[in-house]
Design a protein around this motif. Sequence first.
Motif, PDB file in Angstrom:
ATOM      1  N   PHE A 257      48.020  54.960  50.516  1.00  0.00           N
ATOM      2  CA  PHE A 257      48.214  53.877  49.544  1.00  0.00           C
ATOM      3  C   PHE A 257      46.982  53.713  48.657  1.00  0.00           C
ATOM      4  O   PHE A 257      47.102  53.522  47.443  1.00  0.00           O
ATOM      5  CB  PHE A 257      48.511  52.567  50.276  1.00  0.00           C
ATOM      6  N   THR A 258      45.788  53.832  49.278  1.00  0.00           N
ATOM      7  CA  THR A 258      44.550  53.680  48.503  1.00  0.00           C
ATOM      8  C   THR A 258      44.415  54.797  47.484  1.00  0.00           C
ATOM      9  O   THR A 258      43.969  54.562  46.346  1.00  0.00           O
ATOM     10  CB  THR A 258      43.335  53.664  49.445  1.00  0.00           C
ATOM     11  N   ASP A 259      44.786  56.028  47.869  1.00  0.00           N
ATOM     12  CA  ASP A 259      44.743  57.148  46.917  1.00  0.00           C
ATOM     13  C   ASP A 259      45.680  56.875  45.744  1.00  0.00           C
ATOM     14  O   ASP A 259      45.375  57.230  44.597  1.00  0.00           O
ATOM     15  CB  ASP A 259      45.136  58.456  47.627  1.00  0.00           C
ATOM     16  N   PHE A 260      46.845  56.276  46.044  1.00  0.00           N
ATOM     17  CA  PHE A 260      47.776  55.924  44.959  1.00  0.00           C
ATOM     18  C   PHE A 260      47.192  54.808  44.083  1.00  0.00           C
ATOM     19  O   PHE A 260      47.389  54.790  42.864  1.00  0.00           O
ATOM     20  CB  PHE A 260      49.105  55.465  45.571  1.00  0.00           C
ATOM     21  N   LEU A 261      46.455  53.877  44.696  1.00  0.00           N
ATOM     22  CA  LEU A 261      45.921  52.705  43.999  1.00  0.00           C
ATOM     23  C   LEU A 261      44.723  53.044  43.122  1.00  0.00           C
ATOM     24  O   LEU A 261      44.503  52.416  42.085  1.00  0.00           O
ATOM     25  CB  LEU A 261      45.516  51.653  45.042  1.00  0.00           C
ATOM     26  N   ARG A 262      43.953  54.049  43.532  1.00  0.00           N
ATOM     27  CA  ARG A 262      42.650  54.321  42.910  1.00  0.00           C
ATOM     28  C   ARG A 262      42.732  54.540  41.392  1.00  0.00           C
ATOM     29  O   ARG A 262      41.877  54.021  40.652  1.00  0.00           O
ATOM     30  CB  ARG A 262      41.985  55.501  43.619  1.00  0.00           C
ATOM     31  N   PRO A 263      43.702  55.249  40.850  1.00  0.00           N
ATOM     32  CA  PRO A 263      43.761  55.420  39.384  1.00  0.00           C
ATOM     33  C   PRO A 263      44.030  54.114  38.626  1.00  0.00           C
ATOM     34  O   PRO A 263      43.832  54.052  37.413  1.00  0.00           O
ATOM     35  CB  PRO A 263      44.916  56.415  39.185  1.00  0.00           C
ATOM     36  N   HIS A 264      44.505  53.067  39.309  1.00  0.00           N
ATOM     37  CA  HIS A 264      44.866  51.811  38.643  1.00  0.00           C
ATOM     38  C   HIS A 264      43.831  50.714  38.865  1.00  0.00           C
ATOM     39  O   HIS A 264      44.100  49.545  38.561  1.00  0.00           O
ATOM     40  CB  HIS A 264      46.223  51.325  39.183  1.00  0.00           C
ATOM     41  N   LEU A 265      42.662  51.079  39.402  1.00  0.00           N
ATOM     42  CA  LEU A 265      41.688  50.054  39.768  1.00  0.00           C
ATOM     43  C   LEU A 265      41.198  49.250  38.562  1.00  0.00           C
ATOM     44  O   LEU A 265      41.002  48.037  38.654  1.00  0.00           O
ATOM     45  CB  LEU A 265      40.494  50.688  40.493  1.00  0.00           C
ATOM     46  N   ASP A 266      41.002  49.908  37.434  1.00  0.00           N
ATOM     47  CA  ASP A 266      40.506  49.187  36.246  1.00  0.00           C
ATOM     48  C   ASP A 266      41.509  48.125  35.797  1.00  0.00           C
ATOM     49  O   ASP A 266      41.124  46.991  35.455  1.00  0.00           O
ATOM     50  CB  ASP A 266      40.225  50.163  35.102  1.00  0.00           C
ATOM     51  N   GLU A 267      42.801  48.478  35.776  1.00  0.00           N
ATOM     52  CA  GLU A 267      43.811  47.498  35.400  1.00  0.00           C
ATOM     53  C   GLU A 267      43.874  46.337  36.395  1.00  0.00           C
ATOM     54  O   GLU A 267      44.027  45.173  36.019  1.00  0.00           O
ATOM     55  CB  GLU A 267      45.196  48.165  35.313  1.00  0.00           C
ATOM     56  N   LEU A 268      43.721  46.659  37.689  1.00  0.00           N
ATOM     57  CA  LEU A 268      43.748  45.608  38.711  1.00  0.00           C
ATOM     58  C   LEU A 268      42.533  44.689  38.598  1.00  0.00           C
ATOM     59  O   LEU A 268      42.648  43.464  38.720  1.00  0.00           O
ATOM     60  CB  LEU A 268      43.806  46.234  40.105  1.00  0.00           C
ATOM     61  N   LEU A 269      41.366  45.284  38.367  1.00  0.00           N
ATOM     62  CA  LEU A 269      40.170  44.459  38.195  1.00  0.00           C
ATOM     63  C   LEU A 269      40.322  43.519  37.003  1.00  0.00           C
ATOM     64  O   LEU A 269      39.916  42.353  37.054  1.00  0.00           O
ATOM     65  CB  LEU A 269      38.940  45.362  38.019  1.00  0.00           C
ATOM     66  N   GLN A 270      40.911  44.015  35.915  1.00  0.00           N
ATOM     67  CA  GLN A 270      41.147  43.176  34.740  1.00  0.00           C
ATOM     68  C   GLN A 270      42.135  42.052  35.064  1.00  0.00           C
ATOM     69  O   GLN A 270      41.961  40.902  34.625  1.00  0.00           O
ATOM     70  CB  GLN A 270      41.686  44.025  33.593  1.00  0.00           C
ATOM     71  N   ALA A 271      43.153  42.359  35.864  1.00  0.00           N
ATOM     72  CA  ALA A 271      44.133  41.339  36.237  1.00  0.00           C
ATOM     73  C   ALA A 271      43.475  40.222  37.041  1.00  0.00           C
ATOM     74  O   ALA A 271      43.781  39.030  36.847  1.00  0.00           O
ATOM     75  CB  ALA A 271      45.267  41.975  37.043  1.00  0.00           C
ATOM     76  N   TYR A 272      42.554  40.575  37.940  1.00  0.00           N
ATOM     77  CA  TYR A 272      41.869  39.550  38.724  1.00  0.00           C
ATOM     78  C   TYR A 272      40.884  38.752  37.873  1.00  0.00           C
ATOM     79  O   TYR A 272      40.663  37.564  38.121  1.00  0.00           O
ATOM     80  CB  TYR A 272      41.181  40.179  39.930  1.00  0.00           C
ATOM     81  N   GLU A 273      40.307  39.383  36.871  1.00  0.00           N
ATOM     82  CA  GLU A 273      39.468  38.641  35.918  1.00  0.00           C
ATOM     83  C   GLU A 273      40.303  37.592  35.183  1.00  0.00           C
ATOM     84  O   GLU A 273      39.867  36.452  34.984  1.00  0.00           O
ATOM     85  CB  GLU A 273      38.824  39.602  34.908  1.00  0.00           C
ATOM     86  N   ILE A 274      41.508  37.979  34.786  1.00  0.00           N
ATOM     87  CA  ILE A 274      42.399  37.054  34.078  1.00  0.00           C
ATOM     88  C   ILE A 274      42.850  35.938  35.003  1.00  0.00           C
ATOM     89  O   ILE A 274      42.954  34.775  34.595  1.00  0.00           O
ATOM     90  CB  ILE A 274      43.604  37.819  33.494  1.00  0.00           C
ATOM     91  N   LEU A 275      43.108  36.254  36.288  1.00  0.00           N
ATOM     92  CA  LEU A 275      43.466  35.216  37.252  1.00  0.00           C
ATOM     93  C   LEU A 275      42.350  34.178  37.361  1.00  0.00           C
ATOM     94  O   LEU A 275      42.601  32.977  37.384  1.00  0.00           O
ATOM     95  CB  LEU A 275      43.747  35.844  38.619  1.00  0.00           C
ATOM     96  N   GLY A 276      41.105  34.662  37.413  1.00  0.00           N
ATOM     97  CA  GLY A 276      39.963  33.742  37.435  1.00  0.00           C
ATOM     98  C   GLY A 276      39.854  32.939  36.156  1.00  0.00           C
ATOM     99  O   GLY A 276      39.494  31.752  36.175  1.00  0.00           O
ATOM    100  N   LEU A 277      40.191  33.565  35.016  1.00  0.00           N
ATOM    101  CA  LEU A 277      40.132  32.869  33.735  1.00  0.00           C
ATOM    102  C   LEU A 277      41.184  31.764  33.675  1.00  0.00           C
ATOM    103  O   LEU A 277      40.917  30.658  33.177  1.00  0.00           O
ATOM    104  CB  LEU A 277      40.340  33.874  32.596  1.00  0.00           C
ATOM    105  N   PHE A 278      42.380  32.035  34.191  1.00  0.00           N
ATOM    106  CA  PHE A 278      43.412  30.994  34.244  1.00  0.00           C
ATOM    107  C   PHE A 278      42.954  29.821  35.113  1.00  0.00           C
ATOM    108  O   PHE A 278      43.185  28.651  34.775  1.00  0.00           O
ATOM    109  CB  PHE A 278      44.725  31.567  34.794  1.00  0.00           C
ATOM    110  N   ASP A 279      42.319  30.127  36.236  1.00  0.00           N
ATOM    111  CA  ASP A 279      41.805  29.068  37.113  1.00  0.00           C
ATOM    112  C   ASP A 279      40.747  28.240  36.382  1.00  0.00           C
ATOM    113  O   ASP A 279      40.723  27.004  36.482  1.00  0.00           O
ATOM    114  CB  ASP A 279      41.207  29.699  38.372  1.00  0.00           C
ATOM    115  N   PHE A 280      39.909  28.908  35.627  1.00  0.00           N
ATOM    116  CA  PHE A 280      38.849  28.243  34.851  1.00  0.00           C
ATOM    117  C   PHE A 280      39.431  27.331  33.765  1.00  0.00           C
ATOM    118  O   PHE A 280      39.058  26.160  33.636  1.00  0.00           O
ATOM    119  CB  PHE A 280      37.957  29.325  34.235  1.00  0.00           C
TER     120      PHE A 280
END
Length: 804
Positions: A257-280
């Motif tokens: 699963f991690t090998d499948f996830l690794r190419p999408h890490l940048d998009e996921l990191l951006q999604a969590y940044e946006i989640l934090g921005l919504f909380d802010f």
Amino acid sequence: MIYPDTFEEKIGFHHIRDLLSQQCISDLGKMHIEGIRFSTGREEINRQLEECNEFLQILGSGKPFPGQDYFDLRPELQRIRVKGTFIQPEELISLNISLGTILECKSYIDQAGEGAYPRLQHIASGILVDPGIIRFLRKLLDDKNMIRDNASAELSRIRKELRNKNSGIERKINQAFAAAKKAGYTPDDLEVTIRGGRMVLPVLARNKRKVRGFIHDVSTTGQTVYIEPTEVFDINNEIKDLENSEKREIVKILTAFTDFLRPHLDELLQAYEILGLFDFIRAKARFASITGGIKPGILESCLIDWDEAIHPLLYLSLRERNRNIVPLTIRLDHMQRILVISGPNAGGKSVCLKTAGLLQYMLQCGLLVPMKEGSRAGIFKDIFMDIGDDQSLENDLSTYSSHLSNIRYFVEHATHRTLFLIDEFGTGTEPQLGGAIAEAALEELNNIQAWGVVTTHYANLKLLADNTQGIMNGAMLFDSKKMKPLFRLKTGKPGSSFAFEIARQIGLPEAILQKASQKSGKKQADFDKQLQQLETEKEEVRKEREKYRVSDSFFAELIEKYERLNEALENEREHILNQARMEAGELIRSSNRMIEKTIRDIKEGRAEKEKTQQARKELRAYQKKIQESKTGTPKAKKKKKAVQKPSASDRNFRKGDTVKLIHHNTLGEIIDIRDTSAIVSTGSIRFHIPFMHLEKVTPGKEKPLGMHKKYGSIVDDLNTKLSHFSLDLDLRGMRAEEALAAAGRYIDDALLLSVKEVRIIHGKGDGILRSVVRDMLSQTEGIAGYGDEHVEKGGSGITIVKLK
């Protein structure tokens, strides 16, 4: 540029950060709170304010925004960038839950429709989670967030075998326990238990050699030993091997699963940044909702044009003590850039200064600020502050020296886009010299065209503000009769310190005050006192004048409305009479036809001539009688008395004259004369009316005529209703049916009296009264709009109704 480094502590913004952090759901949002910084870019400030304002609309919509499971997976996602690593099972569960929250947030914003929340929709558009990740997670985890048996074929085989082994071992150990218990080897109150991950029998220590197996543990008293029977030992070892195989298989699954996830890490990191921005943004909007924050008009140039601004921290503090805050109205523009505030101690000077500094700083940090809608604010490049005691033993600085250091910095670095805030300007040294230095520094800052708010007690600074373009005086009003501050700023005139009055109130000996008065000069003290009292009375007169102006306008509108009503009734009356005449004429014509037919029949019957003539004569008499009853004979017809407008000679009105309102037959007395109009009193009501609508009459001789008696009664009824009408309706304590009936009658009266705005007080509670009242308002004609009262005046517990 912000000066000094301790600006946020001095202005109180560190408390704002703490309150914002309390509104956050996660550490993601709190990190954004810590990152709040002062901005000078209009586009950046506008963007942040609009984002916050849109979220404030969401909070008021009644539809809850996703508000849980805001997990921060960024550290784990960064860790698994390295090949060969795999996500931990606990983090896999958090990833599954928090990705669901992220997608719910995006769905909420998108479903609002295009253009509903443009700023938030732009942020949400950055969430790009590959659907394959969600499908993979659903394949791995069940509804309880446990790894599924069918996550792989090998895992399914291992778990099936484990279940079989556990079932067999449980059966065997229960048999062994039953045999041992029957033999009396086990305590009566104990059952099969687990030790070291293995199922064991509790056996009395004296019988431990009678049960074959391996001792795993001993009780604290030493009277009980825990033995794994020999017949299940091998099976337990097999189970242990299977459990280890299960762990290895899960690691393989997580690695895949991690090998499948690794190419999408940048998009996921951006999604969590946006989640934090919504909380802010959500935290900022919630704080604005609590304090009544709004987005004022933002200008590129420098400007402070605030109506009813309040200090948010002071507001929250006073609210806890059930006290109201006095709002600040302040305007600084290019003609008057510097405000010098004077007035008594504890009168609110420093609060005004801190309010100006804190709200401007909040605004340029992207926070909505508590002030009235329609306020405007500019953008400053710098904010400098000199407030409090900055003496330093390490740097050998006294209080006054630290103030001078700050003033030097202001003069050296201020520009035409700097806002400076100086509290108690010039104090800390010999007054005459300190005042002179303060005056020279203020002149220099004015020459630079800097903007500022200054508080002082020094007369030379007040005089400078009176005589210098760009600087103006302001006074904190003080009620010298009640001997208490009003906490209200009045610009244009300086204020008095009221030192003698305050000293007398706190009990300073009168002898000392008399000596002080002699030394300072009684005239100066009296002048300051009278000046302040005049300002207080001037404010009261202004309010009364505004009240009468509104009343004049209202009654002029009311009179115009009734003139239109009277004209419409007269037109309707004339129309009815004309229609009656037409119907009567038709009746006569019909009668004539019938009579002519009768005559013709008589002729044809060869009746006597005399009888026929007599019949014709009677018919003509009957026709004449009917016509006279229709139009009236000259004798019976009364001439209509014409209402004559007063000529130029009749317009010699005087105070005390009794007059009649033309078209209304309402009598009143003139209490004041203007150029072409008069103030007329009718009972308890006064209104402003032109001479052309008045007619002078002799008191006691004027009697209502005809239909005007009815109209005069209507006006009297309306005057009575108006005098008892309240702009507030309190429904608290009523049942829904009672409240609905009372609100309906109240709105009908308000529409009849042309009232433009009323308040319906229903309280908050469960929101039942608020709901039924607003349902009624939405279906009532004549309602221009309705909404919540301002937060510090009652918020959602009061509905403001605007009428057409």
